[in-house]
Design a protein around this motif. Structure first.
Motif, PDB file in Angstrom:
ATOM      1  N   LEU A 186       0.827  -1.199   0.000  1.00 43.80           N
ATOM      2  CA  LEU A 186       0.000   0.000   0.000  1.00 43.80           C
ATOM      3  C   LEU A 186       0.868   1.259   0.000  1.00 43.80           C
ATOM      4  O   LEU A 186       0.629   2.189  -0.777  1.00 43.80           O
ATOM      5  CB  LEU A 186      -0.932   0.005   1.209  1.00 43.80           C
ATOM      6  CG  LEU A 186      -1.783   1.269   1.379  1.00 43.80           C
ATOM      7  CD1 LEU A 186      -2.810   1.372   0.265  1.00 43.80           C
ATOM      8  CD2 LEU A 186      -2.446   1.273   2.741  1.00 43.80           C
ATOM      9  N   VAL A 187       1.875   1.291   0.842  1.00 43.72           N
ATOM     10  CA  VAL A 187       2.765   2.447   0.921  1.00 43.72           C
ATOM     11  C   VAL A 187       3.522   2.624  -0.394  1.00 43.72           C
ATOM     12  O   VAL A 187       3.634   3.739  -0.906  1.00 43.72           O
ATOM     13  CB  VAL A 187       3.739   2.313   2.113  1.00 43.72           C
ATOM     14  CG1 VAL A 187       4.824   3.359   2.056  1.00 43.72           C
ATOM     15  CG2 VAL A 187       2.976   2.390   3.421  1.00 43.72           C
ATOM     16  N   VAL A 188       4.011   1.536  -0.957  1.00 44.10           N
ATOM     17  CA  VAL A 188       4.723   1.615  -2.235  1.00 44.10           C
ATOM     18  C   VAL A 188       3.802   2.155  -3.319  1.00 44.10           C
ATOM     19  O   VAL A 188       4.195   3.008  -4.129  1.00 44.10           O
ATOM     20  CB  VAL A 188       5.301   0.236  -2.626  1.00 44.10           C
ATOM     21  CG1 VAL A 188       5.789   0.230  -4.070  1.00 44.10           C
ATOM     22  CG2 VAL A 188       6.417  -0.155  -1.682  1.00 44.10           C
ATOM     23  N   SER A 189       2.570   1.684  -3.344  1.00 46.84           N
ATOM     24  CA  SER A 189       1.602   2.145  -4.328  1.00 46.84           C
ATOM     25  C   SER A 189       1.316   3.639  -4.164  1.00 46.84           C
ATOM     26  O   SER A 189       1.248   4.377  -5.155  1.00 46.84           O
ATOM     27  CB  SER A 189       0.306   1.356  -4.196  1.00 46.84           C
ATOM     28  OG  SER A 189      -0.672   1.830  -5.061  1.00 46.84           O
ATOM     29  N   LEU A 190       1.152   4.097  -2.935  1.00 52.43           N
ATOM     30  CA  LEU A 190       0.900   5.520  -2.694  1.00 52.43           C
ATOM     31  C   LEU A 190       2.080   6.384  -3.126  1.00 52.43           C
ATOM     32  O   LEU A 190       1.898   7.436  -3.739  1.00 52.43           O
ATOM     33  CB  LEU A 190       0.579   5.755  -1.224  1.00 52.43           C
ATOM     34  CG  LEU A 190      -0.767   5.216  -0.731  1.00 52.43           C
ATOM     35  CD1 LEU A 190      -0.872   5.382   0.784  1.00 52.43           C
ATOM     36  CD2 LEU A 190      -1.915   5.898  -1.430  1.00 52.43           C
ATOM     37  N   VAL A 191       3.285   5.944  -2.820  1.00 48.90           N
ATOM     38  CA  VAL A 191       4.481   6.694  -3.201  1.00 48.90           C
ATOM     39  C   VAL A 191       4.609   6.741  -4.725  1.00 48.90           C
ATOM     40  O   VAL A 191       4.910   7.795  -5.296  1.00 48.90           O
ATOM     41  CB  VAL A 191       5.741   6.074  -2.557  1.00 48.90           C
ATOM     42  CG1 VAL A 191       7.003   6.662  -3.161  1.00 48.90           C
ATOM     43  CG2 VAL A 191       5.706   6.286  -1.050  1.00 48.90           C
ATOM     44  N   MET A 192       4.346   5.623  -5.391  1.00 54.50           N
ATOM     45  CA  MET A 192       4.454   5.601  -6.847  1.00 54.50           C
ATOM     46  C   MET A 192       3.426   6.518  -7.494  1.00 54.50           C
ATOM     47  O   MET A 192       3.720   7.194  -8.478  1.00 54.50           O
ATOM     48  CB  MET A 192       4.289   4.162  -7.368  1.00 54.50           C
ATOM     49  CG  MET A 192       5.432   3.248  -6.999  1.00 54.50           C
ATOM     50  SD  MET A 192       7.025   3.832  -7.578  1.00 54.50           S
ATOM     51  CE  MET A 192       6.831   3.595  -9.322  1.00 54.50           C
ATOM     52  N   ASN A 193       2.231   6.580  -6.933  1.00 51.21           N
ATOM     53  CA  ASN A 193       1.222   7.493  -7.469  1.00 51.21           C
ATOM     54  C   ASN A 193       1.601   8.951  -7.264  1.00 51.21           C
ATOM     55  O   ASN A 193       1.320   9.795  -8.109  1.00 51.21           O
ATOM     56  CB  ASN A 193      -0.155   7.212  -6.845  1.00 51.21           C
ATOM     57  CG  ASN A 193      -0.820   6.009  -7.449  1.00 51.21           C
ATOM     58  OD1 ASN A 193      -0.565   5.648  -8.588  1.00 51.21           O
ATOM     59  ND2 ASN A 193      -1.665   5.359  -6.685  1.00 51.21           N
ATOM     60  N   MET A 194       2.235   9.271  -6.149  1.00 53.63           N
ATOM     61  CA  MET A 194       2.694  10.633  -5.897  1.00 53.63           C
ATOM     62  C   MET A 194       3.815  11.013  -6.855  1.00 53.63           C
ATOM     63  O   MET A 194       3.864  12.150  -7.332  1.00 53.63           O
ATOM     64  CB  MET A 194       3.159  10.787  -4.455  1.00 53.63           C
ATOM     65  CG  MET A 194       2.078  10.794  -3.443  1.00 53.63           C
ATOM     66  SD  MET A 194       2.799  10.979  -1.813  1.00 53.63           S
ATOM     67  CE  MET A 194       1.360  11.454  -0.885  1.00 53.63           C
ATOM     68  N   VAL A 195       4.713  10.086  -7.128  1.00 54.45           N
ATOM     69  CA  VAL A 195       5.838  10.358  -8.007  1.00 54.45           C
ATOM     70  C   VAL A 195       5.345  10.596  -9.440  1.00 54.45           C
ATOM     71  O   VAL A 195       5.848  11.467 -10.137  1.00 54.45           O
ATOM     72  CB  VAL A 195       6.855   9.188  -7.971  1.00 54.45           C
ATOM     73  CG1 VAL A 195       7.887   9.306  -9.067  1.00 54.45           C
ATOM     74  CG2 VAL A 195       7.515   9.130  -6.598  1.00 54.45           C
ATOM     75  N   ARG A 196       4.360   9.833  -9.860  1.00 55.76           N
ATOM     76  CA  ARG A 196       3.825   9.986 -11.216  1.00 55.76           C
ATOM     77  C   ARG A 196       3.024  11.258 -11.376  1.00 55.76           C
ATOM     78  O   ARG A 196       2.803  11.718 -12.483  1.00 55.76           O
ATOM     79  CB  ARG A 196       2.944   8.798 -11.564  1.00 55.76           C
ATOM     80  CG  ARG A 196       3.697   7.531 -11.767  1.00 55.76           C
ATOM     81  CD  ARG A 196       2.767   6.438 -12.178  1.00 55.76           C
ATOM     82  NE  ARG A 196       3.447   5.143 -12.171  1.00 55.76           N
ATOM     83  CZ  ARG A 196       2.830   4.005 -12.263  1.00 55.76           C
ATOM     84  NH1 ARG A 196       1.510   3.970 -12.374  1.00 55.76           N
ATOM     85  NH2 ARG A 196       3.500   2.884 -12.254  1.00 55.76           N
ATOM     86  N   GLY A 197       2.539  11.818 -10.278  1.00 58.31           N
ATOM     87  CA  GLY A 197       1.797  13.063 -10.328  1.00 58.31           C
ATOM     88  C   GLY A 197       0.318  12.896 -10.594  1.00 58.31           C
ATOM     89  O   GLY A 197      -0.359  13.820 -10.988  1.00 58.31           O
ATOM     90  N   LYS A 198      -0.198  11.720 -10.395  1.00 56.65           N
ATOM     91  CA  LYS A 198      -1.630  11.498 -10.618  1.00 56.65           C
ATOM     92  C   LYS A 198      -2.415  11.800  -9.388  1.00 56.65           C
ATOM     93  O   LYS A 198      -2.041  11.689  -8.308  1.00 56.65           O
ATOM     94  CB  LYS A 198      -1.892  10.051 -11.034  1.00 56.65           C
ATOM     95  CG  LYS A 198      -1.366   9.763 -12.416  1.00 56.65           C
ATOM     96  CD  LYS A 198      -1.766   8.376 -12.835  1.00 56.65           C
ATOM     97  CE  LYS A 198      -1.310   8.092 -14.246  1.00 56.65           C
ATOM     98  NZ  LYS A 198      -1.663   6.782 -14.689  1.00 56.65           N
TER      99      LYS A 198
END
Length: 54
Positions: free
Chosen positions: A42-54
């Motif tokens: 879950l944390v990895v998914s949240l961080v990846m979404n923040m990095v992508r800017g979505k």
């Protein structure tokens, strides 16, 4: 994955109520591990979404 953690948690509670100590401990341990993996994903998914800017 969270579903499996909840299933093992229920198995652990039922086994504890019926007095099967070894099974309850094992199922509770498995539930903790799976829940921990779920939280990490879950944390990895949240961080990846923040990095992508979505």
């Amino acid at each position: 994955m969270l579903r499996w953690a909840l299933i093992f948690l229920v198995v652990a509670i039922v086994a504890a109520v019926l007095g099967f100590g070894g099974i309850a401990g094992s199922a509770a341990g498995i539930a903790k591990i799976i829940f921990g993996v779920f939280l990490v994903l879950l944390v990895v998914s949240l961080v990846m979404n923040m990095v992508r800017g979505k």
